[in-house]
Design an enzyme around this catalytic site. Structure first.
Site, short mmCIF file in Angstrom:
data_model
loop_
_atom_site.label_atom_id
_atom_site.label_comp_id
_atom_site.label_asym_id
_atom_site.label_seq_id
_atom_site.Cartn_x
_atom_site.Cartn_y
_atom_site.Cartn_z
N ARG A 66 43.07 -9.88 -89.09
CA ARG A 66 42.67 -8.53 -88.70
C ARG A 66 43.05 -8.16 -87.27
O ARG A 66 43.13 -6.99 -86.94
CB ARG A 66 41.18 -8.32 -88.97
CG ARG A 66 40.93 -8.24 -90.48
CD ARG A 66 39.47 -8.18 -90.80
NE ARG A 66 38.85 -9.43 -90.43
CZ ARG A 66 38.16 -10.20 -91.25
NH1 ARG A 66 37.96 -9.83 -92.48
NH2 ARG A 66 37.66 -11.33 -90.84
N GLU A 103 32.06 -22.24 -88.96
CA GLU A 103 30.71 -22.41 -89.49
C GLU A 103 30.73 -23.21 -90.79
O GLU A 103 29.78 -23.89 -91.14
CB GLU A 103 30.05 -21.05 -89.81
CG GLU A 103 30.13 -19.98 -88.77
CD GLU A 103 31.45 -19.23 -88.74
OE1 GLU A 103 31.68 -18.32 -89.54
OE2 GLU A 103 32.27 -19.57 -87.88
#
Length: 179
Positions: A66, A103
């Site tokens: 992005r 994560e």
């Protein structure tokens, strides 16, 4: 920057609860990309910030994927080049790479070895800063090439995840902040 101008951008970010997993509130920039006036406003705001903050920038480096959406139009506005920082195995030729922890596992980013020269000034852009692992890895890549990271720039910062702490002393700017 006026509150109304910023609201025009903020109103185009839509929340998706429980995506990609239960308990996560995903901030989606797709409506912002679909709306030419809102997207232009976004690029205007980021351009104004960079022009006011830095007299000289050599490159915008965008993170896969992005960061590729906001980096090139921002670089064009500033009349500078764009450098992609991609996931492993996506760039031809010699590359520098760095592994980092996410994560949910591990990942690896790469930059072409000749993307920037020593001493050049780079702003790294992405859509969002969460835990900071990806942005921190991108900074490490730019520094390995002996370029200077002027700032890490994102549209959205998820403040509760404290990603900015991973960036140590690297300047950071987010247009929108959410807890």
């Amino acid at each position: 920057m006026s509150e109304e101008t910023l609201r025009r951008v903020r109103d185009c970010v839509r929340p998706f609860p429980d995506f990609p997993v239960p308990g996560v509130l995903f901030r989606d920039i797709s409506p912002l990309l679909k709306d030419p006036a809102a997207f232009r406003t976004l690029i205007d705001l980021l351009e104004d910030h960079l022009r006011a903050s830095f007299p000289k920038i050599d490159f915008i480096a965008g993170l896969d994927s992005r960061g590729f959406l906001i980096g090139p139009p921002l670089a064009q506005r500033l009349d500078i080049g764009f450098v992609p920082i991609r996931k492993k195995g996506k760039l031809p030729g010699p590359t520098e790479s760095v592994c980092y922890t996410l994560e949910y596992g591990k990942a690896e980013l790469e930059i072409q070895s000749d993307a920037v020269e020593p001493g050049q000034k780079v702003v790294i852009v992405d859509d969002l800063l969460a835990t900071g692992g990806t942005m921190c890895a991108a900074c490490e890549l730019v520094k390995r090439l002996k370029a200077e990271v002027l700032e890490c720039l994102v549209i959205i910062e998820l403040k509760s995840l404290k990603g900015v702490e991973k960036l140590d002393s690297i300047p950071f700017y987010s247009l929108l902040q959410y807890d």
